[in-house]
Design a protein around this motif. Sequence first.
Motif, mmCIF file in Angstrom:
data_model
loop_
_atom_site.group_PDB
_atom_site.id
_atom_site.type_symbol
_atom_site.label_atom_id
_atom_site.label_comp_id
_atom_site.label_asym_id
_atom_site.label_seq_id
_atom_site.Cartn_x
_atom_site.Cartn_y
_atom_site.Cartn_z
ATOM 1 N N ALA A 74 0.881 -1.223 0.007
ATOM 2 C CA ALA A 74 -0.190 -0.174 0.118
ATOM 3 C C ALA A 74 1.000 1.207 0.082
ATOM 4 O O ALA A 74 0.523 2.194 -0.655
ATOM 5 C CB ALA A 74 -1.098 -0.061 1.157
ATOM 6 N N ALA A 75 2.041 1.085 0.806
ATOM 7 C CA ALA A 75 2.868 2.657 0.966
ATOM 8 C C ALA A 75 3.358 2.687 -0.460
ATOM 9 O O ALA A 75 3.930 3.960 -0.808
ATOM 10 C CB ALA A 75 3.985 2.126 1.738
ATOM 11 N N LYS A 76 3.691 1.716 -1.494
ATOM 12 C CA LYS A 76 3.949 1.881 -2.761
ATOM 13 C C LYS A 76 2.884 2.520 -3.641
ATOM 14 O O LYS A 76 3.253 2.717 -4.772
ATOM 15 C CB LYS A 76 4.799 0.591 -3.397
ATOM 16 C CG LYS A 76 6.058 0.491 -2.972
ATOM 17 C CD LYS A 76 6.823 -0.755 -3.719
ATOM 18 C CE LYS A 76 5.996 -1.927 -3.280
ATOM 19 N NZ LYS A 76 6.722 -3.363 -3.855
ATOM 20 N N GLY A 77 1.788 2.499 -3.326
ATOM 21 C CA GLY A 77 0.477 2.988 -4.124
ATOM 22 C C GLY A 77 0.093 1.852 -5.071
ATOM 23 O O GLY A 77 -0.293 2.438 -6.055
ATOM 24 N N ASP A 78 0.545 0.573 -4.920
ATOM 25 C CA ASP A 78 0.315 -0.331 -5.575
ATOM 26 C C ASP A 78 -1.196 -0.971 -5.700
ATOM 27 O O ASP A 78 -1.251 -2.048 -5.181
ATOM 28 C CB ASP A 78 1.191 -1.534 -5.562
ATOM 29 C CG ASP A 78 1.361 -2.382 -6.845
ATOM 30 O OD1 ASP A 78 0.619 -2.116 -7.700
ATOM 31 O OD2 ASP A 78 2.350 -3.351 -6.677
ATOM 32 N N TYR A 79 -2.067 -0.044 -6.047
ATOM 33 C CA TYR A 79 -3.489 -0.441 -6.006
ATOM 34 C C TYR A 79 -4.396 0.802 -6.180
ATOM 35 O O TYR A 79 -3.798 1.869 -6.709
ATOM 36 C CB TYR A 79 -3.885 -0.283 -4.491
ATOM 37 C CG TYR A 79 -3.580 0.710 -3.417
ATOM 38 C CD1 TYR A 79 -2.576 1.263 -2.635
ATOM 39 C CD2 TYR A 79 -4.720 1.642 -3.265
ATOM 40 C CE1 TYR A 79 -2.423 2.237 -2.014
ATOM 41 C CE2 TYR A 79 -4.671 2.968 -2.718
ATOM 42 C CZ TYR A 79 -3.693 3.042 -2.086
ATOM 43 O OH TYR A 79 -3.544 4.459 -1.462
ATOM 44 N N ASP A 80 -5.682 0.306 -6.751
ATOM 45 C CA ASP A 80 -6.574 1.567 -7.127
ATOM 46 C C ASP A 80 -7.271 1.975 -6.000
ATOM 47 O O ASP A 80 -7.925 2.928 -5.847
ATOM 48 C CB ASP A 80 -7.491 0.860 -8.370
ATOM 49 C CG ASP A 80 -6.585 0.984 -9.636
ATOM 50 O OD1 ASP A 80 -6.107 1.990 -10.043
ATOM 51 O OD2 ASP A 80 -6.311 -0.163 -10.127
#
Lengths: 562, 316
Positions: free
Chosen positions: A447-453
């Motif tokens: 999540a911290a990498k922003g690997d989501y929508d």
Amino acid sequence: MSTSTRHRSRSLGGRRRLATAAVAAMTAAILAACGSGSGGGAAAGDSADGSSAGKPVPGGRLKIAFWNDLQACIDPNQVYWIESRSLDRNIADSLTDQDPKTGKIVPWLATSWTVNADATEYTFKLRDGVTFSDGTKLDANAVKTAYDGTVALGPRSTLGVTYLAGYKATTVVDPSTVKVEFSTPNAAFLQATSTTTLAVLSPATYKETPEARCAGKIVGSGAFTLDSYSAAKSAKLTRRAGYAWPSSLVANKGEAYLAGIDVSYIAEDSVRVGSLTNGTLDIAWPRQPISSADQDVIKASGGRIETRALPGISTNLYPNVTGDRPLGDLAVRRALYKALDLPSYTKTIFWDGYPVAKSPLTSTTPYVADESAKLAHDPAGAAKLLDGAGWTLGSDGYRHKDGRKLTLVALTQAGTPGDQLVQDQLKKVGIDYQIKVVTASQFTPTAAKGDYDLVPGYLTRADPSVLGSLLNAAGSTFYTAKFSQDAATAAKVSDLFGKGLSTVNAEARGGVYQQLQDYLIDNGLVFPIADRVQVIGLTKKVHGFAWTSESFLRANDLWLSK
Amino acid sequence: MLRYLAGRFAQALVVLWAAYTVAFVILHVLPSDPVTLQLSASGADIGTLTPAQLHLLEARYGLDDSILVQYFRALGGALHGDFGMSLTQNVSVSSLIADKLPDTLLLSAVAIPITLLFGVGIAFLAIYVQWRPARVLLARLPAVGVSLPQFFVGLLLIQVFAFSLSWLPATGNSGADSLVLPAVTMALPGGAMLAQLLTRSLADTWGEPYILTARAKGLSRWATQLRHALRNASLPALTLLGVIVGYTVTNAVVVEAVFSRNGIGQLAQQAVLGQDVPVVQAIVLIGAVLFVSVNLLVDLLYSLLDPRVASAARVA
């Protein structure tokens, strides 16, 4: 945050759920048999519940079971785990208390207080005659030691960091007067003084290491003292003799009626419910709402159910609007609101009558606004918005734009039926909602990498400013804040949060937070999915049950009939 | 005999070292950062820390050294019984283990005799009984026992003996009565496996010439089976028993979850999910020690039960 730990012990969940289902039928049969005999008793129990059931009988130990204790910490200043905070509420007192009905702050260890106009200076007058269970007297110095000690914990005090945002110093004015100063306005601080996080522990406690405090080396001034604590295994609390300083919300002005409280942790739902109905437990207190089938089982055994929404942030999804992700387009985010059918979600996942999410804040949070009109289910409207944004329906039933499928990756730690229902609802408007299950340990890094929508998150605090922990990019570095807004939006959001924190007047605060909730929904920063309700089961022996404003346990008035 | 012992002991040490090293490598190859894990476990976000604070944390857990240095330090610590600090719980790994291991060992200690009772009892009867339907039933029973999932058996036992009959508590670590249901649940698959194996090897042994001799000398079926057949048939079963005991930690994961017992199994599950490397390392080592020592013991028992084993070793 609790966001990342919610489903940590779910790995056995799948297998367990199967087993639970298999055994549930049998349980129902067995209990239906038992229940038919005691039908009259159940009715009597119902009418006899609450504090109106005759004269309280002192004595007896309350046996309560939670589901788990994954944070493994009992120090009120450090812990965010709500079950531990329920115990802490009965071990440690705070300067103020909050009325669960009105959200109003009322006296407890402080008899009165004043706040300056820009919410940077709070002066408290302390109650006389309060002692910690180690014999030390509560005075201004003890409060200073406690607040300084909580600040010194830094990020170890997950909640304290935001509760004490802008903390400058606490000064001893005289032995019974203490002044807390902030460098930036913090209008939410008064509510913070009512929480377990800012509970005042004995000065001696702050000489222990944070680890030792977590493991149970804490001394408070509460109605109970902590005898022993073994993480996720057991906790034992004993009534504090001579206790005489409850908050003004407590009916019992003296010592608690219960001789003590025995805490256990039972992860398996069917075992917890069975232990309640056979009388091994007095209260079953799980995190996930007790299913309606299990509620019936509990009622059939003569027990009852108490519910109260946990104040704070609802179970929401937060978008990632960065890069060229689909949710970067406001039209797609608006379509998402219309594609979600929250009433049917609530009815399917929980039960008919469970509160439908109306705001990013839960229904018991002070200053919650009703945004339900903007969250209404409107698949045709969603389709129109998506068409307008260039996402056209393909032959595969999903929408495409420039050769790209409208795929939203949702990060989760366990694919729950709720996730699948959302997936189903979104498919109806042509959105490919992909549930990406990662382990608890992988969740935060991913999540911290922003690997989501979309990413889920909730938090418990009876003040609307709590939203800032997840959405105010100026105050929080949490991924939900970082990826859900562009710079211009972030400036506006943090301006509104700042206004909320610098407004002392209750009515004006309400106005600011209404504006904030409107803005968050209008700009698609957060997608409410469900309200969060704390559901507990009690046997008919338990009387005088009370919730705190944060939907924790308050045991002062509790008593057990024979 | 002494050389045989020394050889076996050296072998055991190599196995332990290998288990520890493989676990270390796997856990460090996994894509995650212990500091992030530790912070997210305590609820904080890595973004809230300044680089200096981060460095301090890394130094505290010795994570700023090279992987090789970390490995040798961890290995050295493990040799002295020091496994470092848990990343997710605020205590040392040794104290966690000391808190949880006794409950699991106690459970296992109660479960093993039950395993033996199930296994040997059913196998013995399956061969001894001559009425065919009973023989078939007894011979098929273990297959059922092996196929029943442990968590299902556990929940079933709870429903019947704890909730309906109220004979025994469903949960908890207190008192002897709280041990009964989990121990039976834990013993069931092992007992069934043992019974399967022993039934087969007992049946084979009955065909041996020395059984015929014993029977010809006038020994009863019971005495023949007990004194001659069982002793000879028990060798492979003993090996299996060693394996079953070695699986204590694995078994405990499910049983402890169902019965809400807070032991090594629960700790293992939590530690694996939370990627609490030092705790997993320690549990792997405990499991390996258990496995190795029980198997060593089994090998030694072999030579007691069957003198040929020891003499064969001596000749070699």
